[in-house]
Design an enzyme around this catalytic site. Sequence first.
Site, PDB file in Angstrom:
ATOM      1  N   SER A   1       0.813  -1.212   0.000  1.00 13.65           N
ATOM      2  CA  SER A   1       0.000   0.000   0.000  1.00 13.65           C
ATOM      3  C   SER A   1       0.849   1.267   0.000  1.00 13.65           C
ATOM      4  O   SER A   1       0.515   2.252  -0.663  1.00 13.65           O
ATOM      5  CB  SER A   1      -0.936   0.008   1.213  1.00 13.65           C
ATOM      6  OG  SER A   1      -1.877  -1.035   1.129  1.00 13.65           O
TER       7      SER A   1
ATOM      8  N   GLU B   1       5.263  -0.551  14.862  1.00 11.15           N
ATOM      9  CA  GLU B   1       5.720   0.737  14.348  1.00 11.15           C
ATOM     10  C   GLU B   1       6.740   1.428  15.250  1.00 11.15           C
ATOM     11  O   GLU B   1       7.698   2.033  14.760  1.00 11.15           O
ATOM     12  CB  GLU B   1       4.509   1.658  14.131  1.00 11.15           C
ATOM     13  CG  GLU B   1       3.596   1.230  12.989  1.00 11.15           C
ATOM     14  CD  GLU B   1       2.555   0.200  13.390  1.00 11.15           C
ATOM     15  OE1 GLU B   1       1.721  -0.162  12.536  1.00 11.15           O
ATOM     16  OE2 GLU B   1       2.583  -0.250  14.569  1.00 11.15           O
TER      17      GLU B   1
ATOM     18  N   PHE C   1      -0.626   5.534  11.750  1.00 12.21           N
ATOM     19  CA  PHE C   1       0.295   4.682  12.510  1.00 12.21           C
ATOM     20  C   PHE C   1       1.696   5.283  12.569  1.00 12.21           C
ATOM     21  O   PHE C   1       2.379   5.184  13.587  1.00 12.21           O
ATOM     22  CB  PHE C   1       0.360   3.287  11.878  1.00 12.21           C
ATOM     23  CG  PHE C   1      -0.982   2.656  11.648  1.00 12.21           C
ATOM     24  CD1 PHE C   1      -1.929   2.613  12.657  1.00 12.21           C
ATOM     25  CD2 PHE C   1      -1.305   2.110  10.423  1.00 12.21           C
ATOM     26  CE1 PHE C   1      -3.179   2.041  12.453  1.00 12.21           C
ATOM     27  CE2 PHE C   1      -2.547   1.535  10.198  1.00 12.21           C
ATOM     28  CZ  PHE C   1      -3.482   1.491  11.215  1.00 12.21           C
TER      29      PHE C   1
ATOM     30  N   HIS D   1      -1.596   7.594   2.934  1.00  8.18           N
ATOM     31  CA  HIS D   1      -2.986   7.460   3.397  1.00  8.18           C
ATOM     32  C   HIS D   1      -3.327   8.516   4.454  1.00  8.18           C
ATOM     33  O   HIS D   1      -3.934   8.224   5.480  1.00  8.18           O
ATOM     34  CB  HIS D   1      -3.241   6.053   3.943  1.00  8.18           C
ATOM     35  CG  HIS D   1      -3.190   4.984   2.900  1.00  8.18           C
ATOM     36  ND1 HIS D   1      -2.023   4.672   2.203  1.00  8.18           N
ATOM     37  CD2 HIS D   1      -4.150   4.152   2.420  1.00  8.18           C
ATOM     38  CE1 HIS D   1      -2.274   3.700   1.353  1.00  8.18           C
ATOM     39  NE2 HIS D   1      -3.550   3.374   1.448  1.00  8.18           N
TER      40      HIS D   1
ATOM     41  N   ASP E   1     -12.127   3.751   4.212  1.00 10.09           N
ATOM     42  CA  ASP E   1     -11.545   3.193   5.438  1.00 10.09           C
ATOM     43  C   ASP E   1     -12.037   3.905   6.687  1.00 10.09           C
ATOM     44  O   ASP E   1     -11.957   3.366   7.790  1.00 10.09           O
ATOM     45  CB  ASP E   1     -10.016   3.256   5.382  1.00 10.09           C
ATOM     46  CG  ASP E   1      -9.431   2.248   4.405  1.00 10.09           C
ATOM     47  OD1 ASP E   1     -10.206   1.438   3.870  1.00 10.09           O
ATOM     48  OD2 ASP E   1      -8.216   2.269   4.177  1.00 10.09           O
TER      49      ASP E   1
END
Length: 314
Positions: free
Chosen positions: A35, A56, A81, A107, A115
Amino acid sequence: MAEMIATRQAYGDALVELGEKNKDIVVLDADLSKSTTTAKFGKKFPDRFFNMGVAEANMVNTAAGLATCGKIAFVSSFSIFATGRTWEQIRNTVCYSGLNVKIVATHSGVSVGPDGASHQCIEDISLMKTIPTMTVIEPCDAFETRKSILAAVDYKGPVYIRLGRAAVPVITKKEDPYTIGKANILRTGKDVAIVACGALVANALTASDILSKDGIEATVVNMHTIKPIDQDVVVSVAKQGNAVVTAEQHVLDGGLGSAVASVLSRNYPVPVEMIGIDNRFGQSGEPDILFKEYHLQPEDIVLAARRAIGRKRK
């Protein structure tokens, strides 16, 4: 019709280009490499690509460790994130030490679409901008994304680059100049200045076209670097039109609008109207519908410009 390319796609291509030229480039991802498009680099240079899994915070600390060994570490995940889960590590490990870690998050904003609120990070500019030594960039299209990634390699210290999911119009040219911290003026006008970043730059240009039909000439500024902001350009365009509109796909608190207003309040106070997300979370929906719902369309910028002009001192 402008070509439509997602900035995240340009990011993956730029990483491969860099990897071929610089052996010190390493890339880390948190199980989202397809992604974020860092998978392109991983396929080409598997020995310099690290999938850290859904960890992360550990990814950022590992990148910091690699940076202490002379590597230039690119860290990627979705912006929610990459900035939310990792804020402490970015602040205390990367920025406090001034390490050469480049956090490139995809994103971002409500343009993530279906989403929904949990994945639509609309606070990341504010989160990163408040950390000392951090540089914050949001390119407006694919060409500018490539330039920002290449420029970040030679820019010492921490950098945060904000990218989107959806395809956006290509509105700049390959040969256009690009320097971190230096805004690009795309159009000039005497009546009002529109200062925008990211996907809202294209909407600012469309708004300028609409205003021009009514005899209102707007300056359009592509403020790709939000920190350090180009104070000279902000003050210059404010003096020219004596009214300013800011446009961003981010909450109004702590984003581009706040940065511009801060500069003007200290240097050249003029009426400022802000286009952005006003104290709301995102929600599930197609990007164009969400842009309408959150008043991020060209027509909204036009209305804001008229309000700013109407507030000029008589």
